[in-house]
Structure formats: structure tokens, C-alpha cells
Design a protein around this motif. Sequence first.
Motif, PDB file in Angstrom:
ATOM      1  N   LYS A 190      -3.784  10.264  -3.010  1.00 20.76           N
ATOM      2  CA  LYS A 190      -4.184   8.975  -3.567  1.00 20.76           C
ATOM      3  C   LYS A 190      -3.592   7.834  -2.753  1.00 20.76           C
ATOM      4  CE  LYS A 190      -2.169   9.932  -7.505  1.00 20.76           C
ATOM      5  NZ  LYS A 190      -1.720   9.765  -8.913  1.00 20.76           N
ATOM      6  N   SER A 191      -4.221   6.669  -2.927  1.00 23.02           N
ATOM      7  CA  SER A 191      -3.734   5.415  -2.339  1.00 23.02           C
ATOM      8  C   SER A 191      -3.557   4.407  -3.462  1.00 23.02           C
ATOM      9  CB  SER A 191      -4.727   4.882  -1.297  1.00 23.02           C
ATOM     10  OG  SER A 191      -4.320   3.605  -0.835  1.00 23.02           O
ATOM     11  N   ASN A 214       0.854  -1.186   0.000  1.00 21.98           N
ATOM     12  CA  ASN A 214       0.000   0.000   0.000  1.00 21.98           C
ATOM     13  C   ASN A 214       0.889   1.235   0.000  1.00 21.98           C
ATOM     14  OD1 ASN A 214      -2.662  -1.051   0.035  1.00 21.98           O
ATOM     15  ND2 ASN A 214      -2.423  -1.555   2.219  1.00 21.98           N
ATOM     16  N   ASN A 240       4.304   7.199   1.628  1.00 17.86           N
ATOM     17  CA  ASN A 240       4.300   6.217   2.723  1.00 17.86           C
ATOM     18  C   ASN A 240       4.011   4.840   2.125  1.00 17.86           C
ATOM     19  OD1 ASN A 240       2.468   4.504   4.580  1.00 17.86           O
ATOM     20  ND2 ASN A 240       3.442   5.892   6.042  1.00 17.86           N
ATOM     21  N   SER A 300       5.667   1.240   8.513  1.00 23.20           N
ATOM     22  CA  SER A 300       5.758   2.003   7.261  1.00 23.20           C
ATOM     23  C   SER A 300       7.176   2.525   7.036  1.00 23.20           C
ATOM     24  CB  SER A 300       4.785   3.176   7.284  1.00 23.20           C
ATOM     25  OG  SER A 300       5.123   4.081   8.325  1.00 23.20           O
ATOM     26  N   LEU A 313       0.666   5.428   0.097  1.00 26.96           N
ATOM     27  CA  LEU A 313      -0.153   6.621   0.302  1.00 26.96           C
ATOM     28  C   LEU A 313       0.646   7.839  -0.166  1.00 26.96           C
ATOM     29  CD1 LEU A 313      -1.567   5.925   3.881  1.00 26.96           C
ATOM     30  CD2 LEU A 313      -2.583   5.327   1.656  1.00 26.96           C
ATOM     31  N   THR A 328       0.727  12.016  -0.242  1.00 27.49           N
ATOM     32  CA  THR A 328       0.195  13.207   0.418  1.00 27.49           C
ATOM     33  C   THR A 328       1.018  14.421  -0.009  1.00 27.49           C
ATOM     34  OG1 THR A 328      -0.392  11.865   2.332  1.00 27.49           O
ATOM     35  CG2 THR A 328      -0.366  14.233   2.657  1.00 27.49           C
ATOM     36  N   PHE A 374      -4.282  14.663   1.422  1.00 28.52           N
ATOM     37  CA  PHE A 374      -4.165  13.300   0.896  1.00 28.52           C
ATOM     38  C   PHE A 374      -4.571  13.289  -0.566  1.00 28.52           C
ATOM     39  CE2 PHE A 374      -6.340   9.305  -0.117  1.00 28.52           C
ATOM     40  CZ  PHE A 374      -5.276   8.427   0.026  1.00 28.52           C
ATOM     41  N   ARG A 382      -2.488   0.373  -4.410  1.00 28.84           N
ATOM     42  CA  ARG A 382      -2.239  -1.003  -3.927  1.00 28.84           C
ATOM     43  C   ARG A 382      -1.563  -1.785  -5.041  1.00 28.84           C
ATOM     44  NH1 ARG A 382      -5.846  -4.951  -0.210  1.00 28.84           N
ATOM     45  NH2 ARG A 382      -5.192  -3.301   1.226  1.00 28.84           N
TER      46      ARG A 382
END
Length: 431
Positions: free
Chosen positions: A348-349, A335, A373, A385, A337, A339, A346, A351
Motif C-alpha cells: 500500500k501507499s 508519502n 519507506n 527517503s 510505501l 512492502t 508492494f 499520503r
Amino acid sequence: MEVKPLAAFVFLAAVIAICPAEAERLYFPQINNMSWDEARTYCQVCFKELVSVTPDNSAVLVEILNNDSWIGMRKKLGGPMDWSRWSDNTSLVFQNWYPRSPDPNNTEDTCVKLLSFGAWLEDNCNSLLPSICYEDRFYGMLNISNIRTTSVTLQWTAGPGNISYYRVTYLSNSSDVTALTYDIHDLVPGTQYQFNVYPVKCGRDLNSENASAYTQPEMVTQLSVTDISTTWAFLVWTKPEGNSSDYRVTVSSDSFAQNLVFKNCSANISTLQPGTNYTFTVTALVEDRSIEGVNTSVSNTTYPAAVTNFSVSHFNSTSIELNWAKPEGIINGYNILVTEYNSSTFLKSIRLSESSTNTSITDLNPGLSYFFNITTFSGNLVSLSKNITKATISGPVTFHDHHHPNFLSAFPAESQGSVMMIRADQVSLSP
């Protein structure tokens, strides 16, 4: 006839072995006066037979003899000739007669008594005398089966002859039984017991049959994993009822198994693999490991490990490429992240699958710093992380060159310090 202990006529063999190789022979003087037939019957019922005298036991018999006593020799016992067979059906191989005995002119059936100094003398079989019985020492076998936490079953060899009953003992307990098996209950789990079974014959204890065994320990209770990391797990449990010497902890996964032994009711299990599901099985043990308790198990998964070497390999005004090394152990994916660094907005995320080791973050704005992250995940578990901050390159910037009023200078977005100069009167600028 007066009998005198004439040493010249008494032969006593040196005792090298008191018993035959196959059995240990025991001798029992009887003080009650009986006829020869009565004495033999009593010996057969309560022992084995009237004694037979041999070179091996003659000295022993003299030592235990206080009176003239019947022995197992009689003139007519079915042998090929008179005085040729003992009452236990063994052949006569040794003689120690008193002088002028037996009387060759006596045609009556007579019996033999052992004089107190070891010589043999015939006598009327109806005379009332003490006697000597013999018996081979009994060596039976006691077997313990159906061992449970609080009960066992005993089975043993039948004693010789007419056994009245068997006395079963353990600790301070005693029970008389007539069968060859006995169930014992109300024992303490995980405890060693010594069991003895005495065949009782004519009120006399024969050699006991003995065996010892541990009862099965109870299962441990309240087994739990109180703490777990990427490479270790800490287990605790409650001591079972009764006794146990220590505990075996079996650690297993799909491709791994290991047995460890602990004295206390806790265990720190190390050198585990990250992101792996383990089953921890705890079993109570007894000192000699002859029996073990019922297993108790609990399962848990170690946390996945974090990535290593997280870095930026390439960037421009609108994208940043990230790289990392896959960690040890099992992971299902990553994952990421994204920012905006200054505003903490924030964005986007992302995977990614477990096979990925890089990705390009696009659609970024020029000249801004971004915070990235990355974590790994295995099932519902997430690793620690790793973070990195990086800025995109700024876009084109224009300005008037005061040294050249008729020109504009521009810095392209990916220039390395070079400057383009254009005439202002040749460019149409938007307001």
C-alpha cells in the motif's frame, strides 16, 4: 611728451589675490594696434571688457605687459565726474598716474593707456595701441542624462558672451555643435566615458565643462540553475556584451530577500530553506555602482528535507505504528510505501498531510517483516527517503506436550512467555 619709467612715481600693490572671491579673473594682452573704441569693442565681443586696474591685479598686469596698452579708463564714461568710472561700470578705487597726468587743462575726452612699467597716462582715444582684455574664468556645468547601454544625452551651461559653437569631445571623438544639448550614440555598454564641452569664442577655447559617466551594462544572458539541493543552488550565466565589473545576485522568496555580489559568471547560493521557491535575479554592475544593467531572473524550488527520527513506537500481530519528526523548511505532506520485506510485494501507499508526525499501519499479517519507506513532498519535488524494517508479532501456535499427553499448550499472540495448559479430552479440534 617723452615718458620715462620713474620708479618714484609708480605704485605696484603686492598681489595677495589675483581674482575676486566670486570669480577667477584672466587677462589677455592684445598685440594688434587699435583705437580705444575698437579695442573695447573687440574685448566685449571676444572676452568681457577692457581691463580695470586694481591693487590686486596691477603687479600681474605689469608682468604680462610688453608695450603701452589701452585699459578700460576714459575721461567721460558716465560717472559722477571725469576719471571716476571704468568701462565695466565699476568705480575708480585705485590710481597710479604718471606725473602731471591727467592734464587738468585738457578739456577733450581722452583715454588711458597703461605704460609698460605700470603707470597710467592719458592719450588721444584715436591713437592706435595694443590693449589688455579681461574675462572671468568660465565655470559651467555639464549634465549627463538618458544614460542607456550605448547612448547618453549631454546638456550644458551656455558660455558667456557671443559663443561661436561648442566643441564636444570624448576619447578621440570631436563634434562642433551650436545647441546646448547633444546626443551621443554607439558607445560601449558598461564603460566609463569622460565628456568635455568647450565653448569656442572668437576661435578661442574657454574653460571646458566636464563630466564622466558609465553607460548602462547590458543584461546577462542564459541564466540558469544548473544544480539545486535542499539548502543550496548553483547558478550560471553568460557575460553581457561590453563591460561590467561584477554581478549582484538577489535571492528572494515570499518571506526573504538577500543581495550577494560575485565577480565571475557563476554563483553558489547557500543557506537556503528546503522546499522553498526562490527567484534568483542577476544584475550586471559597474565599478562605482552609479548605474546597473537590466535584471534577468530565474525561479526554482529547493528540494524538501527528509524526516528525522523515523522509528516504530508500537506494534502487535496486525499493526505497526510509525513516528517521525517534521523536517525544516516547507513541505506539503508525506508519502509512506509499505512492502512485504521477504517477498518485496508492494502492499500500500499512504499520503499524509504536513501536520502528521505518526501513523498506524493496519491489516498486516502476524509474524511477517515489513519494509516502510517515507518521503516528504513539496509540489512535484520529493525528498530523500528514510526506511525502516519491522516484523509483526506471530499469532497463536498449538502443539502436544510430550510430558503431558492429555494436555495441549498454547502461546497467545501477545504473551510474554506464559503458557496456557488445557486438557486435550476437553477440547474439540478442527482437522
